[in-house]
Write a protein that holds these residues in place. Structure first.
Motif, PDB file in Angstrom:
ATOM      1  N   VAL A  29      62.278  -1.207  38.453  1.00  0.00           N
ATOM      2  CA  VAL A  29      63.051  -1.300  37.217  1.00  0.00           C
ATOM      3  C   VAL A  29      63.375   0.105  36.749  1.00  0.00           C
ATOM      4  CG1 VAL A  29      63.007  -2.042  34.799  1.00  0.00           C
ATOM      5  CG2 VAL A  29      61.955  -3.481  36.561  1.00  0.00           C
ATOM      6  N   THR A  30      64.643   0.340  36.416  1.00  0.00           N
ATOM      7  CA  THR A  30      65.028   1.659  35.902  1.00  0.00           C
ATOM      8  C   THR A  30      65.914   1.482  34.680  1.00  0.00           C
ATOM      9  OG1 THR A  30      66.998   1.753  37.320  1.00  0.00           O
ATOM     10  CG2 THR A  30      64.990   2.780  38.182  1.00  0.00           C
ATOM     11  N   ARG A  31      65.841   2.454  33.786  1.00  0.00           N
ATOM     12  CA  ARG A  31      66.809   2.503  32.682  1.00  0.00           C
ATOM     13  C   ARG A  31      67.385   3.916  32.664  1.00  0.00           C
ATOM     14  NH1 ARG A  31      67.352   0.558  26.450  1.00  0.00           N
ATOM     15  NH2 ARG A  31      69.560   1.139  26.441  1.00  0.00           N
ATOM     16  N   GLY A  32      68.718   3.993  32.749  1.00  0.00           N
ATOM     17  CA  GLY A  32      69.380   5.290  32.824  1.00  0.00           C
ATOM     18  C   GLY A  32      68.856   6.096  34.003  1.00  0.00           C
ATOM     19  N   GLY A  33      68.488   5.410  35.067  1.00  0.00           N
ATOM     20  CA  GLY A  33      67.997   6.086  36.272  1.00  0.00           C
ATOM     21  C   GLY A  33      66.510   6.431  36.236  1.00  0.00           C
ATOM     22  N   GLN A  34      65.873   6.257  35.063  1.00  0.00           N
ATOM     23  CA  GLN A  34      64.444   6.563  34.938  1.00  0.00           C
ATOM     24  C   GLN A  34      63.606   5.351  35.294  1.00  0.00           C
ATOM     25  OE1 GLN A  34      63.289   9.424  34.483  1.00  0.00           O
ATOM     26  NE2 GLN A  34      64.359  10.604  32.930  1.00  0.00           N
ATOM     27  N   ARG A  35      62.655   5.549  36.168  1.00  0.00           N
ATOM     28  CA  ARG A  35      61.777   4.472  36.608  1.00  0.00           C
ATOM     29  C   ARG A  35      60.892   3.992  35.454  1.00  0.00           C
ATOM     30  NH1 ARG A  35      59.258   3.250  41.860  1.00  0.00           N
ATOM     31  NH2 ARG A  35      58.349   1.232  41.401  1.00  0.00           N
ATOM     32  N   ILE A  36      60.759   2.669  35.319  1.00  0.00           N
ATOM     33  CA  ILE A  36      59.897   2.091  34.287  1.00  0.00           C
ATOM     34  C   ILE A  36      58.816   1.265  34.975  1.00  0.00           C
ATOM     35  CG2 ILE A  36      59.800   0.486  32.327  1.00  0.00           C
ATOM     36  CD1 ILE A  36      62.769   1.211  31.799  1.00  0.00           C
ATOM     37  N   GLU A  37      57.559   1.527  34.650  1.00  0.00           N
ATOM     38  CA  GLU A  37      56.447   0.778  35.247  1.00  0.00           C
ATOM     39  C   GLU A  37      56.107  -0.421  34.367  1.00  0.00           C
ATOM     40  OE1 GLU A  37      55.246   1.375  38.174  1.00  0.00           O
ATOM     41  OE2 GLU A  37      56.263   3.317  38.448  1.00  0.00           O
ATOM     42  N   LEU A  38      56.131  -1.614  34.957  1.00  0.00           N
ATOM     43  CA  LEU A  38      55.819  -2.827  34.200  1.00  0.00           C
ATOM     44  C   LEU A  38      54.642  -3.554  34.822  1.00  0.00           C
ATOM     45  CD1 LEU A  38      59.426  -4.298  33.727  1.00  0.00           C
ATOM     46  CD2 LEU A  38      58.140  -2.915  32.104  1.00  0.00           C
ATOM     47  N   THR A  39      53.908  -4.298  34.005  1.00  0.00           N
ATOM     48  CA  THR A  39      52.870  -5.177  34.555  1.00  0.00           C
ATOM     49  C   THR A  39      53.583  -6.397  35.148  1.00  0.00           C
ATOM     50  OG1 THR A  39      52.656  -6.477  32.544  1.00  0.00           O
ATOM     51  CG2 THR A  39      51.279  -4.497  32.705  1.00  0.00           C
ATOM     52  N   ALA A  40      52.847  -7.217  35.882  1.00  0.00           N
ATOM     53  CA  ALA A  40      53.449  -8.386  36.535  1.00  0.00           C
ATOM     54  C   ALA A  40      54.117  -9.313  35.520  1.00  0.00           C
ATOM     55  CB  ALA A  40      52.381  -9.139  37.320  1.00  0.00           C
ATOM     56  N   LYS A  41      53.459  -9.552  34.382  1.00  0.00           N
ATOM     57  CA  LYS A  41      54.011 -10.485  33.400  1.00  0.00           C
ATOM     58  C   LYS A  41      55.216  -9.884  32.686  1.00  0.00           C
ATOM     59  CE  LYS A  41      53.263 -14.604  32.749  1.00  0.00           C
ATOM     60  NZ  LYS A  41      53.217 -15.467  33.927  1.00  0.00           N
ATOM     61  N   GLU A  42      55.145  -8.600  32.396  1.00  0.00           N
ATOM     62  CA  GLU A  42      56.290  -7.935  31.763  1.00  0.00           C
ATOM     63  C   GLU A  42      57.497  -7.993  32.705  1.00  0.00           C
ATOM     64  OE1 GLU A  42      53.553  -4.609  29.412  1.00  0.00           O
ATOM     65  OE2 GLU A  42      54.640  -4.056  31.217  1.00  0.00           O
ATOM     66  N   TYR A  43      57.225  -7.781  33.973  1.00  0.00           N
ATOM     67  CA  TYR A  43      58.299  -7.830  34.969  1.00  0.00           C
ATOM     68  C   TYR A  43      58.924  -9.229  35.009  1.00  0.00           C
ATOM     69  CZ  TYR A  43      60.712  -7.958  39.409  1.00  0.00           C
ATOM     70  OH  TYR A  43      61.679  -8.134  40.360  1.00  0.00           O
ATOM     71  N   ALA A  44      58.074 -10.249  35.047  1.00  0.00           N
ATOM     72  CA  ALA A  44      58.570 -11.634  35.124  1.00  0.00           C
ATOM     73  C   ALA A  44      59.426 -11.968  33.898  1.00  0.00           C
ATOM     74  CB  ALA A  44      57.397 -12.600  35.229  1.00  0.00           C
ATOM     75  N   VAL A  50      57.152  -9.593  24.504  1.00  0.00           N
ATOM     76  CA  VAL A  50      58.473  -9.032  24.200  1.00  0.00           C
ATOM     77  C   VAL A  50      58.280  -7.645  23.582  1.00  0.00           C
ATOM     78  CG1 VAL A  50      60.516  -9.259  22.735  1.00  0.00           C
ATOM     79  CG2 VAL A  50      59.700 -11.227  24.039  1.00  0.00           C
ATOM     80  N   ASN A  51      57.268  -7.501  22.733  1.00  0.00           N
ATOM     81  CA  ASN A  51      57.005  -6.186  22.140  1.00  0.00           C
ATOM     82  C   ASN A  51      56.575  -5.164  23.179  1.00  0.00           C
ATOM     83  OD1 ASN A  51      57.808  -6.425  19.485  1.00  0.00           O
ATOM     84  ND2 ASN A  51      55.924  -7.501  18.927  1.00  0.00           N
ATOM     85  N   TYR A  52      55.744  -5.594  24.124  1.00  0.00           N
ATOM     86  CA  TYR A  52      55.356  -4.679  25.217  1.00  0.00           C
ATOM     87  C   TYR A  52      56.613  -4.190  25.939  1.00  0.00           C
ATOM     88  CZ  TYR A  52      50.462  -6.416  25.056  1.00  0.00           C
ATOM     89  OH  TYR A  52      49.194  -6.759  24.701  1.00  0.00           O
ATOM     90  N   LEU A  53      57.508  -5.154  26.231  1.00  0.00           N
ATOM     91  CA  LEU A  53      58.729  -4.813  26.961  1.00  0.00           C
ATOM     92  C   LEU A  53      59.616  -3.863  26.156  1.00  0.00           C
ATOM     93  CD1 LEU A  53      60.513  -7.770  28.764  1.00  0.00           C
ATOM     94  CD2 LEU A  53      59.649  -5.656  29.742  1.00  0.00           C
ATOM     95  N   ARG A  54      59.739  -4.161  24.879  1.00  0.00           N
ATOM     96  CA  ARG A  54      60.548  -3.295  24.009  1.00  0.00           C
ATOM     97  C   ARG A  54      60.041  -1.864  24.038  1.00  0.00           C
ATOM     98  NH1 ARG A  54      61.590  -7.462  19.175  1.00  0.00           N
ATOM     99  NH2 ARG A  54      63.830  -7.619  19.528  1.00  0.00           N
ATOM    100  N   ASN A  55      58.729  -1.723  23.998  1.00  0.00           N
ATOM    101  CA  ASN A  55      58.147  -0.382  24.026  1.00  0.00           C
ATOM    102  C   ASN A  55      58.521   0.360  25.302  1.00  0.00           C
ATOM    103  OD1 ASN A  55      56.870  -0.119  21.585  1.00  0.00           O
ATOM    104  ND2 ASN A  55      55.063  -1.247  22.261  1.00  0.00           N
ATOM    105  N   LYS A  56      58.638  -0.381  26.385  1.00  0.00           N
ATOM    106  CA  LYS A  56      58.924   0.285  27.657  1.00  0.00           C
ATOM    107  C   LYS A  56      60.412   0.435  27.930  1.00  0.00           C
ATOM    108  CE  LYS A  56      54.555  -0.793  29.817  1.00  0.00           C
ATOM    109  NZ  LYS A  56      53.853  -1.415  30.949  1.00  0.00           N
ATOM    110  N   ILE A  57      61.203  -0.542  27.469  1.00  0.00           N
ATOM    111  CA  ILE A  57      62.632  -0.563  27.801  1.00  0.00           C
ATOM    112  C   ILE A  57      63.483   0.122  26.726  1.00  0.00           C
ATOM    113  CG2 ILE A  57      64.620  -2.124  28.191  1.00  0.00           C
ATOM    114  CD1 ILE A  57      62.518  -2.301  30.386  1.00  0.00           C
ATOM    115  N   ASP A  58      63.169  -0.175  25.463  1.00  0.00           N
ATOM    116  CA  ASP A  58      64.070   0.236  24.376  1.00  0.00           C
ATOM    117  C   ASP A  58      63.589   1.410  23.536  1.00  0.00           C
ATOM    118  OD1 ASP A  58      66.153  -1.497  24.855  1.00  0.00           O
ATOM    119  OD2 ASP A  58      65.377  -3.093  23.580  1.00  0.00           O
ATOM    120  N   ARG A  59      62.313   1.690  23.566  1.00  0.00           N
ATOM    121  CA  ARG A  59      61.803   2.729  22.666  1.00  0.00           C
ATOM    122  C   ARG A  59      62.460   4.080  22.975  1.00  0.00           C
ATOM    123  NH1 ARG A  59      55.576   3.267  21.344  1.00  0.00           N
ATOM    124  NH2 ARG A  59      55.528   4.579  23.171  1.00  0.00           N
ATOM    125  N   GLY A  60      62.967   4.722  21.937  1.00  0.00           N
ATOM    126  CA  GLY A  60      63.593   6.023  22.116  1.00  0.00           C
ATOM    127  C   GLY A  60      65.027   5.939  22.620  1.00  0.00           C
TER     128      GLY A  60
END
Ligand code: CA
Length: 223
Positions: free
Chosen positions: A141-156, A194-204
């Motif tokens: 998973v990447t956002r703007g080319g930056q790799r994002i590390e997710l747990t299995a459930k966050e990924y699903a 969803v909050n975990y995901l937001r922190n990884k995908i959308d924060r900043g």
């Protein structure tokens, strides 16, 4: 993505379950054809792995009943080598693919991935929403080319949101596709994830992709 495995051989069933769970799919297993049919009709499965020789009801009958009831989820049938004529009948009855036992688990996983991809009409295999990209084959998973590390459930959860980008997804819909039947509907676990995901995908990020739809659920979109 949620998968139903109807297989009465406990060893095969647990081996398939483990492999699919490792790929972050939510998996329910059933060892009886009639019960499997009931589950498939009641649940929102994205794919069904169906053995042919089953107690309760033969796999072929389960398949015919599903198609008759307009269940369109892709079905991957498992056949023993001695049941090759059954394979043809299975394809005729509406199966999407088949595997002959014994099979390599990597092959089953690859076919599951291909069938799920076919269902969404996704061509290259990479899901893209704005500058967010998810590759189901590598689980990168990447956002703007930056790799994002997710747990299995966050990924699903993210995969489900991305496959349904732009649609409003209610909590029950998310529960049905991302969690299995052990899910406890009285918890706020979806909001937590969803909050975990937001922190990884959308924060900043200037543009937030995950949006709350008040009173309904969530949606993921680029605009
Ligand atoms: Ca069997």
């Amino acid at each position: 993505m949620r998968i139903l495995v109807v297989e009465d051989e406990a060893k095969v069933a647990s081996f398939v379950r483990r492999a699919l769970e490792e790929e972050s799919y939510a998996v329910d297993v059933c060892d009886d054809g009639a019960k499997g049919l009931e589950l498939a009709l009641a649940g929102c499965y994205d794919l069904i792995v169906l053995d042919l020789m089953l107690p309760g009801m033969p796999g072929l009958e389960v398949l015919k009943a599903l198609r008759k009831e307009q269940v369109t989820a892709p079905v991957l049938i498992l056949t023993a080598r001695s049941e090759l004529d059954q394979k043809v009948k299975g394809l005729d009855a509406g199966a999407d693919d088949y595997l002959t036992k014994p099979f390599a688990i990597e092959e089953l996983v690859a076919r599951v991935r291909a069938l799920l991809r076919r269902g969404t009409g996704e061509a290259a295999g990479v899901l893209q929403v704005g500058d967010l990209a998810l590759n189901p084959a590598t689980r990168e998973v990447t956002r703007g080319g930056q790799r994002i590390e997710l747990t299995a459930k966050e990924y699903a959860l993210l995969e489900y949101l991305m496959r349904n980008a732009g649609r409003v997804l209610t909590r029950p819909m998310i529960a049905e596709h991302v969690w299995n039947q052990d899910f406890d509907t009285f918890t706020n676990v979806i909001d937590v994830y969803v909050n975990y995901l937001r922190n990884k995908i959308d924060r900043g990020q200037e543009r937030k992709l995950i949006q709350t739809v008040r009173g309904s659920g969530y949606t993921l979109k680029a605009d």
